[in-house]
Scaffold this active site. Sequence first.
Site, PDB file in Angstrom:
ATOM      1  N   ARG A  94     -13.001  18.009   2.773  1.00 26.26           N
ATOM      2  CA  ARG A  94     -11.923  18.834   3.349  1.00 26.26           C
ATOM      3  C   ARG A  94     -10.675  17.977   3.569  1.00 26.26           C
ATOM      4  NH1 ARG A  94     -12.454  23.627   5.557  1.00 26.26           N
ATOM      5  NH2 ARG A  94     -14.712  23.400   5.368  1.00 26.26           N
ATOM      6  N   LEU A  96      -7.612  16.454   5.222  1.00 24.89           N
ATOM      7  CA  LEU A  96      -7.365  16.210   6.648  1.00 24.89           C
ATOM      8  C   LEU A  96      -5.892  16.395   6.986  1.00 24.89           C
ATOM      9  CD1 LEU A  96      -9.608  13.062   6.956  1.00 24.89           C
ATOM     10  CD2 LEU A  96      -9.996  15.223   8.168  1.00 24.89           C
ATOM     11  N   HIS A 112     -13.691   7.198  -3.169  1.00 27.54           N
ATOM     12  CA  HIS A 112     -13.301   8.244  -4.119  1.00 27.54           C
ATOM     13  C   HIS A 112     -13.909   7.921  -5.482  1.00 27.54           C
ATOM     14  CE1 HIS A 112     -10.920  11.384  -5.954  1.00 27.54           C
ATOM     15  NE2 HIS A 112     -10.660  10.534  -6.925  1.00 27.54           N
ATOM     16  N   THR A 144      -4.460   7.935   3.958  1.00 29.73           N
ATOM     17  CA  THR A 144      -3.164   8.280   4.530  1.00 29.73           C
ATOM     18  C   THR A 144      -2.991   9.785   4.355  1.00 29.73           C
ATOM     19  OG1 THR A 144      -2.047   7.889   2.439  1.00 29.73           O
ATOM     20  CG2 THR A 144      -2.185   6.015   3.964  1.00 29.73           C
ATOM     21  N   GLU A 146      -1.225  11.395   2.360  1.00 28.74           N
ATOM     22  CA  GLU A 146      -1.176  11.808   0.958  1.00 28.74           C
ATOM     23  C   GLU A 146      -2.546  11.628   0.300  1.00 28.74           C
ATOM     24  OE1 GLU A 146       1.370  10.824  -3.064  1.00 28.74           O
ATOM     25  OE2 GLU A 146       1.851   9.744  -1.225  1.00 28.74           O
ATOM     26  N   LEU A 147      -3.047  12.673  -0.286  1.00 34.39           N
ATOM     27  CA  LEU A 147      -4.421  12.735  -0.789  1.00 34.39           C
ATOM     28  C   LEU A 147      -4.737  11.635  -1.814  1.00 34.39           C
ATOM     29  CD1 LEU A 147      -6.836  14.653  -0.372  1.00 34.39           C
ATOM     30  CD2 LEU A 147      -6.083  15.863  -2.426  1.00 34.39           C
ATOM     31  N   GLN A 174     -22.207   6.182  -8.614  1.00 28.83           N
ATOM     32  CA  GLN A 174     -22.683   6.171  -7.222  1.00 28.83           C
ATOM     33  C   GLN A 174     -23.500   4.926  -6.891  1.00 28.83           C
ATOM     34  OE1 GLN A 174     -24.332  10.058  -6.328  1.00 28.83           O
ATOM     35  NE2 GLN A 174     -22.312  10.998  -6.583  1.00 28.83           N
ATOM     36  N   GLU A 177     -20.917   2.818  -5.683  1.00 29.93           N
ATOM     37  CA  GLU A 177     -20.373   3.263  -4.390  1.00 29.93           C
ATOM     38  C   GLU A 177     -21.198   2.653  -3.260  1.00 29.93           C
ATOM     39  OE1 GLU A 177     -20.097   7.513  -4.109  1.00 29.93           O
ATOM     40  OE2 GLU A 177     -18.710   7.677  -5.797  1.00 29.93           O
TER      41      GLU A 177
END
Length: 216
Positions: A94, A96, A112, A144, A146-147, A174, A177
């Site tokens: 979602r 923010l 990401h 930040t 900005e996505l 992953q 990750e």
Amino acid sequence: MPEPLRVTALVSGRGSNMAAIARAGLAGAIGARITAVVSDKPGAPALGLARELGIEATTLEPAKDSGRRAYGEDLLRVVDAGRPGLVVLAGFMRILDPVFTAHYAGRLLNIHPSLLPRHPGLHTHRRVLEAGEAVHGCTVHFVTEELDAGPRIVQARVPVLAGDDETALSARVQRWEHIIYPEAVGWFAEGRVAMRDGIAWLDGRRLDEPVLRGET
Ligand code: NHR
Ligand code: GAR
């Protein structure tokens, strides 16, 4: 030994990144502990996984017809109650509100699934396959307003192999990750990485390019 850093993880799904960080903390590999997990989705498997790891897990769903701002304010209150020194987005889906990102500026990380600045946003594995790209990966960055555009800390590269589908490619990404996210959290806990003037710094040097890991 200083007290471990308190970390709150925001999740929406499986929770494998949350678990990787939690396990690294419990093993004493990093000076951080996930002390709270908050999901925006009631059924998220990450909630059960957190409780199995002995972590308090709560759900905060957006109220019906309320906007991004109201959710940001509610989430800020819930997260603040856990007194985190760091907040990590771990498969949190979602966007923010600035009220949240400003409050946690410099104490908010995301992982990401792409080599940012390539492929911000959703469906990164599909987009890499459709574009016929040979290299893909994942990035840990400060969040930040900005996505997917905050300063990058560490990035892992993996090859795209002939015959890859989204499942095969995302599994390869992953795996990395789960290596680079605990590593970056460990650096933050040691005070080695910070965001100043909108720039990421590691060991007192500006990170114009992220630290590179991976298979290529
Ligand atoms: N919020 C801000 N302000 N800045 C970032 O950099 C953020 C963020 C919230 C989440 C993670 C991010 C990712 O790693 C993240 C980074 C969700 C969306 C999205 O479009 C995009 C990027 C990311 C997470 N979400 C839709 C929305 O309208 C909902 C999609 C869904 O529920 O399936 O919020 O990729
Ligand atoms: C991870 O691959 C993460 O990079 C990605 O979702 C997965 C979550 O897995 N994040 C996003 O796509 C954010 N929009 P997990 O729940 O098992 O950590």
